[in-house]
Enzyme design. Structure first.
Site, short mmCIF file in Angstrom:
data_model
loop_
_atom_site.label_atom_id
_atom_site.label_comp_id
_atom_site.label_asym_id
_atom_site.label_seq_id
_atom_site.Cartn_x
_atom_site.Cartn_y
_atom_site.Cartn_z
CE1 TYR A 114 -4.08 1.57 -0.24
CE2 TYR A 114 -3.61 2.56 1.90
CZ TYR A 114 -4.39 2.48 0.76
OH TYR A 114 -5.48 3.29 0.62
CE LYS A 122 -21.83 -18.89 -16.39
NZ LYS A 122 -22.80 -19.81 -17.01
N GLY A 169 -35.24 -17.80 -28.12
CA GLY A 169 -34.68 -16.90 -27.12
C GLY A 169 -33.17 -16.82 -27.29
CG ASN A 181 -24.06 -22.99 -20.81
OD1 ASN A 181 -24.57 -23.89 -21.46
ND2 ASN A 181 -24.55 -21.77 -20.80
#
Length: 401
Positions: A48, A103, A205, A326
């Site tokens: 940082y 996902k 669709g 998928n």
């Protein structure tokens, strides 16, 4: 004595947690972990302030360094407005979050891609596009998810025009890639090529349109698409622009009736509509027919019924052979695109992904094995390599090595 709101809520959570699904989801499925230790003031000054200022200045001078000195090149935004979630429909952004978390989890587990679920409280196309464009500098890619049709087509098209990172609507293209891979192998099993096949798609669709488009790109012999009003053809006057384009590019046989009428003599049925198809219609298909009944959780025709007449049957469910899932596509597609810092995911990259996925099956091809399992460890590397190579060929890769 009336129970307090807090005790009632606690009791309600306890009752939900008896269910293992709720127990697994308690607290969410994701967390952020650091990649470097912060053990002392020296570590803190590097990670940082003041050390980080040197990196910021370098990126300000050379913006492409953001890919080398931040996580941007390995992180995808999983974006949804909650309007078309699984089979649940328009349930809103909060209720969509468990799916988007899932996902993101799959991106990490299957391809090592970090992903952030983002559920937006807006459904207007302009608002969705503007919001994602403003978020885009923080990400290496955008995965659109569960946005209802036909808005999803415009959202994706506009984002692809505006952004120089991959934009991919998985409901469309993930499904399409896996269908193409499985159909390529099913055709090979029956001694045919895609060019020999006449296909009927039920559903216009997001997934139905994308499946049709990729099969056209891959050289399907003929393909016709049905929506809730019947076959899409050039004689209909009720078509939106997306369906009008389908009418122009498909249905060379000029079918004008129902899905079941068009199936007579057809080689392939792809169901993506949630409707039902009778056993008689499946029986009327050509010999060695191929049936992909992909609606979840209830396929358009029961697999056991379809198997009486079809040579190959696939579903979207994990409890039957040949699951069209998928997860076989999107982790590797993004991994490959991110690895070469692609500016887009081209049609050729999608076809390359399908070709690589089909090749994983190899000589083990059988009627109950035309697509590999999501847990086959060869899948993601094969898709990744094919997508990266095709990105270079298509000129959209910023990393040429």
């Amino acid at each position: 004595m009336t129970a307090s709101p807090a005790s009632s809520a606690s009791s309600s959570l306890a009752s939900l947690d008896v269910d293992p699904v709720f127990a697994l989801h308690r607290g969410g499925k994701l967390e952020v972990r650091s990649t470097i230790p912060v053990r002392d003031a020296g570590d803190l000054s590097l990670a940082y302030t003041p050390g980080v200022a040197q990196v910021c200045t370098a990126i300000a001078d050379t913006p492409s360094l953001v890919h080398d000195y931040t996580w941007v090149s390995n992180v995808v935004a999983v974006v949804s407005d909650g309007t078309a979630v699984l089979g649940l429909g328009d349930i809103g952004p909060a209720a969509a979050m468990p799916v988007m978390e899932g996902k993101a989890l799959l991106f990490k587990e299957f391809a090592g891609v970090d992903a952030v679920p983002i559920c937006l409280d807006c459904t207007d196309v302009d608002a969705l596009v503007e919001t994602v464009v403003r978020l885009a500098p923080s990400f290496g890619g955008i995965n659109l998810e569960d946005i209802s049709a036909p808005r999803c087509f415009e959202v994706e098209d506009r984002l692809r025009e505006l952004l120089d990172i991959p934009v991919f609507h998985d409901d469309q293209h993930g499904t399409a890639i896996v269908v193409l891979a499985a159909l390529t192998n099913a055709a090979r099993l029956t001694g045919r090529t895609l060019g020999d096949l006449r296909a009927v798609v039920a559903g216009a669709g997001a997934s139905g349109v994308a499946v049709t488009r990729i099969l056209l790109e891959a050289g399907i012999g003929d393909i016709a698409v049905a929506d809730s009003k019947g076959m899409i053809h050039s004689g209909r006057d009720d078509l939106n622009p997306v369906k009008s384009a389908l009418a122009r590019d498909t249905n060379r046989a000029a079918h004008t009736g129902s899905t079941e009428q068009a199936l007579a003599g057809a080689d392939v049925f792809v169901g993506l509509s949630g409707s039902t198809v009778s056993e008689e219609a499946i029986a009327s298909m050509a010999p060695d027919s191929i049936v992909f009944a992909l609606s979840n959780p209830t396929p358009e025709v029961a697999p056991s019924v379809a198997a009486r007449h079809a040579r190959v049957v696939a579903t979207g469910r994990s409890d039957f052979p040949n699951q069209i899932n998928n997860v076989l596509a999107f982790p590797g597609v993004f991994r490959g695109a991110l690895d070469v810092r692609a500016t887009a995911i081209t049609e050729n990259m999608k076809v390359a992904a399908a070709t690589a996925l089909a090749a994983v099956v190899g000589d083990d091809l059988a009627a109950d094995y035309v697509i590999p399992s999501p847990f086959d460890e060869r899948v993601a590397p094969a898709v990744t390599a094919a997508v990266a190579e095709q990105a270079r060929k298509d000129g959209v890769a910023r990393v040429k090595g």
